[in-house]
Design a protein around this motif. Structure first.
Motif, PDB file in Angstrom:
ATOM      1  N   GLY A 288      -3.315  -3.957  -9.419  1.00 30.11           N
ATOM      2  CA  GLY A 288      -3.127  -4.653  -8.149  1.00 30.11           C
ATOM      3  C   GLY A 288      -1.705  -5.113  -7.884  1.00 30.11           C
ATOM      4  O   GLY A 288      -1.468  -5.915  -6.984  1.00 30.11           O
ATOM      5  N   GLY A 289      -0.761  -4.588  -8.652  1.00 30.18           N
ATOM      6  CA  GLY A 289       0.625  -5.007  -8.468  1.00 30.18           C
ATOM      7  C   GLY A 289       1.394  -4.092  -7.527  1.00 30.18           C
ATOM      8  O   GLY A 289       0.821  -3.189  -6.907  1.00 30.18           O
ATOM      9  N   ASN A 290       2.703  -4.329  -7.444  1.00 32.55           N
ATOM     10  CA  ASN A 290       3.533  -3.511  -6.560  1.00 32.55           C
ATOM     11  C   ASN A 290       3.552  -2.047  -6.991  1.00 32.55           C
ATOM     12  O   ASN A 290       3.642  -1.151  -6.161  1.00 32.55           O
ATOM     13  CB  ASN A 290       4.956  -4.056  -6.531  1.00 32.55           C
ATOM     14  CG  ASN A 290       5.037  -5.338  -5.732  1.00 32.55           C
ATOM     15  OD1 ASN A 290       4.434  -5.463  -4.664  1.00 32.55           O
ATOM     16  ND2 ASN A 290       5.757  -6.311  -6.271  1.00 32.55           N
ATOM     17  N   VAL A 291       3.480  -1.821  -8.309  1.00 31.35           N
ATOM     18  CA  VAL A 291       3.500  -0.453  -8.809  1.00 31.35           C
ATOM     19  C   VAL A 291       2.220   0.269  -8.369  1.00 31.35           C
ATOM     20  O   VAL A 291       2.259   1.423  -7.927  1.00 31.35           O
ATOM     21  CB  VAL A 291       3.642  -0.439 -10.345  1.00 31.35           C
ATOM     22  CG1 VAL A 291       3.477   0.960 -10.895  1.00 31.35           C
ATOM     23  CG2 VAL A 291       4.998  -1.010 -10.742  1.00 31.35           C
ATOM     24  N   ALA A 292       1.079  -0.430  -8.448  1.00 32.88           N
ATOM     25  CA  ALA A 292      -0.183   0.160  -8.000  1.00 32.88           C
ATOM     26  C   ALA A 292      -0.087   0.500  -6.512  1.00 32.88           C
ATOM     27  O   ALA A 292      -0.519   1.569  -6.068  1.00 32.88           O
ATOM     28  CB  ALA A 292      -1.332  -0.813  -8.254  1.00 32.88           C
ATOM     29  N   MET A 293       0.512  -0.413  -5.765  1.00 32.50           N
ATOM     30  CA  MET A 293       0.639  -0.208  -4.322  1.00 32.50           C
ATOM     31  C   MET A 293       1.520   1.015  -4.030  1.00 32.50           C
ATOM     32  O   MET A 293       1.215   1.829  -3.162  1.00 32.50           O
ATOM     33  CB  MET A 293       1.270  -1.471  -3.726  1.00 32.50           C
ATOM     34  CG  MET A 293       0.750  -1.846  -2.397  1.00 32.50           C
ATOM     35  SD  MET A 293      -1.003  -2.158  -2.430  1.00 32.50           S
ATOM     36  CE  MET A 293      -1.023  -3.628  -3.387  1.00 32.50           C
ATOM     37  N   ASP A 294       2.621   1.130  -4.763  1.00 27.59           N
ATOM     38  CA  ASP A 294       3.509   2.290  -4.587  1.00 27.59           C
ATOM     39  C   ASP A 294       2.765   3.586  -4.899  1.00 27.59           C
ATOM     40  O   ASP A 294       2.922   4.587  -4.202  1.00 27.59           O
ATOM     41  CB  ASP A 294       4.729   2.174  -5.512  1.00 27.59           C
ATOM     42  CG  ASP A 294       5.727   1.132  -5.017  1.00 27.59           C
ATOM     43  OD1 ASP A 294       5.636   0.737  -3.837  1.00 27.59           O
ATOM     44  OD2 ASP A 294       6.591   0.713  -5.817  1.00 27.59           O
ATOM     45  N   ALA A 295       1.941   3.550  -5.945  1.00 27.72           N
ATOM     46  CA  ALA A 295       1.212   4.764  -6.345  1.00 27.72           C
ATOM     47  C   ALA A 295       0.196   5.157  -5.272  1.00 27.72           C
ATOM     48  O   ALA A 295       0.085   6.336  -4.920  1.00 27.72           O
ATOM     49  CB  ALA A 295       0.526   4.540  -7.690  1.00 27.72           C
ATOM     50  N   THR A 296      -0.521   4.178  -4.714  1.00 33.10           N
ATOM     51  CA  THR A 296      -1.521   4.515  -3.680  1.00 33.10           C
ATOM     52  C   THR A 296      -0.833   5.173  -2.497  1.00 33.10           C
ATOM     53  O   THR A 296      -1.304   6.179  -1.961  1.00 33.10           O
ATOM     54  CB  THR A 296      -2.270   3.270  -3.138  1.00 33.10           C
ATOM     55  OG1 THR A 296      -1.351   2.373  -2.544  1.00 33.10           O
ATOM     56  CG2 THR A 296      -3.077   2.578  -4.199  1.00 33.10           C
ATOM     57  N   ARG A 297       0.290   4.597  -2.115  1.00 37.21           N
ATOM     58  CA  ARG A 297       0.940   5.076  -0.899  1.00 37.21           C
ATOM     59  C   ARG A 297       1.615   6.430  -1.114  1.00 37.21           C
ATOM     60  O   ARG A 297       1.714   7.235  -0.184  1.00 37.21           O
ATOM     61  CB  ARG A 297       1.913   4.014  -0.394  1.00 37.21           C
ATOM     62  CG  ARG A 297       1.148   2.719  -0.042  1.00 37.21           C
ATOM     63  CD  ARG A 297       2.069   1.580   0.243  1.00 37.21           C
ATOM     64  NE  ARG A 297       2.767   1.753   1.511  1.00 37.21           N
ATOM     65  CZ  ARG A 297       3.868   1.077   1.827  1.00 37.21           C
ATOM     66  NH1 ARG A 297       4.406   0.232   0.975  1.00 37.21           N
ATOM     67  NH2 ARG A 297       4.448   1.270   2.993  1.00 37.21           N
ATOM     68  N   CYS A 298       2.079   6.694  -2.346  1.00 36.02           N
ATOM     69  CA  CYS A 298       2.618   8.031  -2.653  1.00 36.02           C
ATOM     70  C   CYS A 298       1.491   9.058  -2.626  1.00 36.02           C
ATOM     71  O   CYS A 298       1.658  10.169  -2.105  1.00 36.02           O
ATOM     72  CB  CYS A 298       3.272   8.054  -4.033  1.00 36.02           C
ATOM     73  SG  CYS A 298       4.906   7.318  -4.062  1.00 36.02           S
ATOM     74  N   ALA A 299       0.336   8.692  -3.203  1.00 32.25           N
ATOM     75  CA  ALA A 299      -0.794   9.626  -3.261  1.00 32.25           C
ATOM     76  C   ALA A 299      -1.224  10.014  -1.847  1.00 32.25           C
ATOM     77  O   ALA A 299      -1.502  11.178  -1.556  1.00 32.25           O
ATOM     78  CB  ALA A 299      -1.951   8.993  -4.029  1.00 32.25           C
ATOM     79  N   LEU A 300      -1.234   9.026  -0.974  1.00 25.79           N
ATOM     80  CA  LEU A 300      -1.597   9.271   0.417  1.00 25.79           C
ATOM     81  C   LEU A 300      -0.619  10.260   1.062  1.00 25.79           C
ATOM     82  O   LEU A 300      -1.002  11.211   1.737  1.00 25.79           O
ATOM     83  CB  LEU A 300      -1.536   7.930   1.146  1.00 25.79           C
ATOM     84  CG  LEU A 300      -2.406   7.693   2.347  1.00 25.79           C
ATOM     85  CD1 LEU A 300      -3.869   7.778   1.957  1.00 25.79           C
ATOM     86  CD2 LEU A 300      -2.123   6.294   2.907  1.00 25.79           C
ATOM     87  N   ARG A 301       0.651  10.036   0.800  1.00 28.55           N
ATOM     88  CA  ARG A 301       1.686  10.877   1.405  1.00 28.55           C
ATOM     89  C   ARG A 301       1.675  12.302   0.848  1.00 28.55           C
ATOM     90  O   ARG A 301       2.155  13.231   1.492  1.00 28.55           O
ATOM     91  CB  ARG A 301       3.059  10.226   1.206  1.00 28.55           C
ATOM     92  CG  ARG A 301       3.299   9.090   2.176  1.00 28.55           C
ATOM     93  CD  ARG A 301       4.407   8.160   1.703  1.00 28.55           C
ATOM     94  NE  ARG A 301       4.746   7.167   2.717  1.00 28.55           N
ATOM     95  CZ  ARG A 301       4.020   6.097   3.003  1.00 28.55           C
ATOM     96  NH1 ARG A 301       2.893   5.882   2.362  1.00 28.55           N
ATOM     97  NH2 ARG A 301       4.427   5.238   3.933  1.00 28.55           N
ATOM     98  N   LEU A 302       1.169  12.452  -0.380  1.00 28.36           N
ATOM     99  CA  LEU A 302       1.070  13.804  -0.949  1.00 28.36           C
ATOM    100  C   LEU A 302      -0.131  14.555  -0.380  1.00 28.36           C
ATOM    101  O   LEU A 302      -0.361  15.705  -0.720  1.00 28.36           O
ATOM    102  CB  LEU A 302       0.959  13.740  -2.468  1.00 28.36           C
ATOM    103  CG  LEU A 302       2.232  13.373  -3.223  1.00 28.36           C
ATOM    104  CD1 LEU A 302       1.923  13.101  -4.685  1.00 28.36           C
ATOM    105  CD2 LEU A 302       3.274  14.481  -3.120  1.00 28.36           C
ATOM    106  N   GLY A 303      -0.930  13.878   0.458  1.00 32.74           N
ATOM    107  CA  GLY A 303      -1.999  14.585   1.154  1.00 32.74           C
ATOM    108  C   GLY A 303      -3.422  14.245   0.729  1.00 32.74           C
ATOM    109  O   GLY A 303      -4.365  14.910   1.162  1.00 32.74           O
ATOM    110  N   ALA A 304      -3.598  13.225  -0.106  1.00 36.01           N
ATOM    111  CA  ALA A 304      -4.962  12.869  -0.515  1.00 36.01           C
ATOM    112  C   ALA A 304      -5.750  12.388   0.698  1.00 36.01           C
ATOM    113  O   ALA A 304      -5.212  11.696   1.563  1.00 36.01           O
ATOM    114  CB  ALA A 304      -4.931  11.786  -1.588  1.00 36.01           C
ATOM    115  N   GLU A 305      -7.041  12.795   0.755  1.00 35.78           N
ATOM    116  CA  GLU A 305      -7.871  12.385   1.894  1.00 35.78           C
ATOM    117  C   GLU A 305      -8.374  10.960   1.718  1.00 35.78           C
ATOM    118  O   GLU A 305      -8.621  10.245   2.672  1.00 35.78           O
ATOM    119  CB  GLU A 305      -9.066  13.342   2.032  1.00 35.78           C
ATOM    120  CG  GLU A 305      -8.639  14.712   2.526  1.00 35.78           C
ATOM    121  CD  GLU A 305      -9.637  15.802   2.180  1.00 35.78           C
ATOM    122  OE1 GLU A 305     -10.803  15.479   1.884  1.00 35.78           O
ATOM    123  OE2 GLU A 305      -9.229  16.975   2.205  1.00 35.78           O
TER     124      GLU A 305
END
Lengths: 464, 282
Positions: A288-305
């Motif tokens: 739930g930290g900033n690193v987790a947040m960065d990872a979610t948003r990168c995954a989204l940008r790589l095209g995850a549905e």
């Protein structure tokens, strides 16, 4: 008379639907008019409570006053007296728990948007700076080695350079910047900004040696033999923690460090990059930290549905910056609170098929003062994903400790120092995540700067 | 930038390069590895150090052309430069006190096994080496192994050079002939190391293997190189690359090695098409 409006001037951002598919910067920064309007909200308090909330002690009312006067370069100079990475901090500092939390305006409405103003000043400076504008470096004849080119190392190097030391920064990776380049994504902190700050340091005479692992390529003892008077260790907390649940060896389970390094440092999102990354359909990010947040948003940008953040406490306890949480929600990241993983489930090819989770409820407060999450019996369920990213923290790298006699560390690996960064070994100082465990960019910068002052004192004392 | 001083071909798919890297050479020891990046867009790949010369400040690498990056690397020659070259990484092999050792190399793994055999030979140990290849065209470093070994057995899958058979066949014969080894060191494809370990486990001979999984930084940061060794998670880059072969979960390591197989194939084809002049639109 200050502008008495209760809310901050909004900062323009990219439309969430658009930005969720690109790596361009999310927040676009204030215009000159917006910056002046926001600066006008500052009460210019005599006691400067905001300054006491800044780990590097920037004279905040003074720089905001310069913005009011339209003297943006003057505002930059005020910030530079205390901080060597203004454009970075304006973007990634958790201002809501630091300077802005102390702002008097925050008692009745929103505080002054200090972070946005800092960013405006730094960006304006970088856009208008002229080459050769910095003063010529005059050496005092002493050399200091800095290990690691992340926020702690850069800040220490900048401060020592200001004080006349010949500084060499040693970096293990092929690019300088540490977590600023491998960890924090392009859309939150463009790599160009970091590169500019490093160029600024180079122009001032700081040397960088890349591809050099201290503890392997060179030892700290050898740095002293080579004639360095002191060493600052800012090697960060780079070792990823795993969950220790069954199935973590499956293909499709990443540490956040690996996932972010592939995406950021190695630019795996770009078709020109040779570095592979899994293009996932559904991703669970644990933490739930900033690193987790960065990872979610990168995954989204790589095209995850579908991207789901799985966190074992409730939203009130999320350690991430509020702004990042809001941005992630707008972009479509799902937040699954009070949920803890118990296993990663694989298919017949040993690839991730699901994250087995368990619902939690909040019980009595634990040692951290936060209410302890307690599992709810019989609440297990499978979250169907093909990728799991583990973002539950990092530990300091043991390489320096293992190869340097005389440096004592805590049980969990953090280098032991006094409150100003002095380690148990003479003339070796340390700061940042290597000492505190994973924390923020600005705290690491504060530690680097503080240690630089102590290194200066120690070298002067030895050469009296 | 790191200058390539020499380059030659050991067989059609394996090349050797000598790189000017004095700092790496100064600290290199058998068993350690380097990470390189060919150019600015390149990925970081680990390669075990095949040889080093501290006086000349050089490090030798031997690589098999298996994917896009090694293909790209192989297009460079003496006088060219490699963008990044960092090391030495990992822990050196523990060879002290060994008196009689069987060194088993498979394919390009022989390049990594050779410095170990040489070091043991130099320190007075009796080295029995078994080197295996698919066929005679792929044989590398045979003379070097013979020079460093009291016994050297060359094995090929098809019998076109040396004896026909697997390295495990030769090793079993050496053991059955009464040779008492302090240790067996096996370096090669995962499946070869797995079966060497199965064999030596029966005889109760300590066996060390060198693991070469996918990794990025090589300093413990990414965790991509994690393995299960004796039921515990280990990072090959900082805890290895040498491990007690009887404790390594080889099946898991093989599955993890396939993580990017599809991407690799695609990248390799793209790289090959570029080489052919990029005329792949038709």
């Amino acid at each position: 008379m200050a502008d008495l409006s209760k809310t901050k001037n909004e900062m323009p951002v990219q439309d969430p639907k658009v930005r969720a598919h690109n790596f361009g910067e999310v927040a676009l920064g204030y215009t000159e008019e917006q910056a002046k309007a926001e600066a006008a909200r500052c009460l210019n308090c005599k006691t400067k409570p905001c300054q006491s909330g800044c780990p590097v002690g920037i004279d905040i009312p003074k720089f905001i006053g310069k913005i009011m006067d339209g003297d943006y370069e003057g505002a930059y100079r005020v910030i530079s007296e205390s901080s060597s990475l203004a454009a970075v901090c304006g973007r990634v500092c958790p201002q809501e728990t630091q300077c802005e939390s102390k702002c008097v305006r925050g008692k009745n409405g929103e505080p002054v948007a200090i972070g946005r103003l800092e960013r405006f000043v730094a960006d304006r400076h970088n856009a208008h700076k002229r080459n050769g504008s910095c003063a010529e470096f005059v050496s005092n004849g002493h050399r200091v080695a800095v290990v690691g080119s992340g926020p702690a190392g850069l800040s220490c190097a900048g401060e020592l350079n200001n004080r006349g030391y010949e500084v060499t920064v040693f970096e293990a990776l092929h690019t300088a910047g540490g977590v600023l380049v491998y960890g924090i994504p392009e859309f939150r902190l463009p790599k160009k900004i970091v590169a500019d700050e490093i160029e600024n340091l180079k122009a001032r005479g700081v040397k960088f040696e890349l591809n050099t692992v201290i503890g392997r390529t060179l030892l700290i003892d050898e740095l002293f033999q080579d004639g360095y008077d002191a060493v600052f260790v800012g090697s960060g907390a780079g070792l990823p923690n795993f969950m220790n649940v069954p199935g973590e060896e499956l293909n499709g389970v990443y540490s956040a460090n690996e996932f972010l390094t592939r995406v950021n440092l190695m630019k795996a999102y770009s078709p020109d990059s040779d570095t592979p990354i899994k293009h996932s359909k559904a991703v669970a990010v644990v933490g739930g930290g900033n690193v987790a947040m960065d990872a979610t948003r990168c995954a989204l940008r790589l095209g995850a549905e579908r991207v789901v953040m799985v966190y074992r406490r409730s939203e009130a306890e999320l350690p991430a910056r509020k702004e990042e949480v809001e941005h992630a929600k707008e972009e479509g990241v799902e937040f699954m609170m009070l949920t803890a993983p118990v296993a990663v489930v694989g298919d017949e090819h040993k690839c991730v098929r699901a994250l087995r989770c368990q619902k939690m409820e909040l019980g009595e407060p634990d040692a951290s003062g936060r209410r302890r999450p307690v599992p709810i019996r019989g609440s297990e369920f499978d979250l169907e994903v093909d990728t799991v990213i583990v973002a539950i923290g990092t530990s300091p790298n043991p390489l320096i400790k293992n190869t340097t006699p005389g440096i004592d560390v805590q049980k969990w690996g953090g280098i032991i120092t006094d409150e100003h960064g002095k380690t148990t070994r003479d003339m070796v100082y340390a700061g940042g995540d290597a000492v505190t465990g994973a924390a923020t960019v600005i705290l690491a910068m504060g530690a680097g700067k503080d240690a630089a002052a102590r290194i200066d004192e120690a070298i002067r004392a030895k050469n009296k | 930038m790191y200058k390539i001083l020499e380059k030659d071909s050991l067989n059609p798919t394996v090349s050797r390069m000598v790189i000017d890297a004095p700092r790496v050479a100064k600290k290199a020891q058998p068993g350690m590895f380097i990470i390189l990046r060919v150019d600015e867009e390149g990925e970081r790949i680990p390669l075990t150090i095949a040889d080093y010369d501290r006086d000349k400040g050089t490090v030798t690498i031997i690589y098999q052309i298996v994917g896009a990056t090694t293909h790209k690397l192989d297009r460079l020659g003496a006088g060219d430069f490699i963008c990044d070259f960092v090391g030495p990484l990992g822990r050196p092999s523990e060879l002290d006190g060994l008196k009689k050792v069987a060194v088993i190399g498979g394919g390009v793994g022989c390049a990594i096994a050779l410095p170990t055999a040489k070091k043991l030979h130099e320190t007075g140990a009796e080295v029995h080496s078994v080197i295996g290849f698919r066929n005679k065209d792929l044989v590398i470093l045979e003379d070097e192994f013979r020079a460093a070994s009291a016994v050297c057995m060359l094995m090929t899958d098809d019998g076109s050079a040396g004896e026909k058979g697997l390295v495990t066949d030769a090793l079993a014969r050496l053991i059955d002939a009464g040779n008492k080894y302090d240790e067996v060191i096996a370096i090669g494809p995962l499946v070869m190391m797995k079966f060497v370990c199965k064999l030596t486990e029966k005889y109760g001979i300590k066996t060390t293997v060198s693991m070469n999984p996918i990794m990025i930084d090589g300093t413990g940061m990414c965790g991509g190189c994690r393995l299960t060794v004796g039921g515990e998670m280990k990072f090959a880059c900082v805890d290895g690359p040498d491990f007690d072969g009887h404790k390594v979960d080889f099946d898991e390591a093989m599955e993890r090695g396939r993580m990017y197989a599809a991407f690799e194939k695609h990248a390799y084809e793209k790289e090959c098409n570029l080489l052919k002049g990029g005329n792949s639109n038709g």
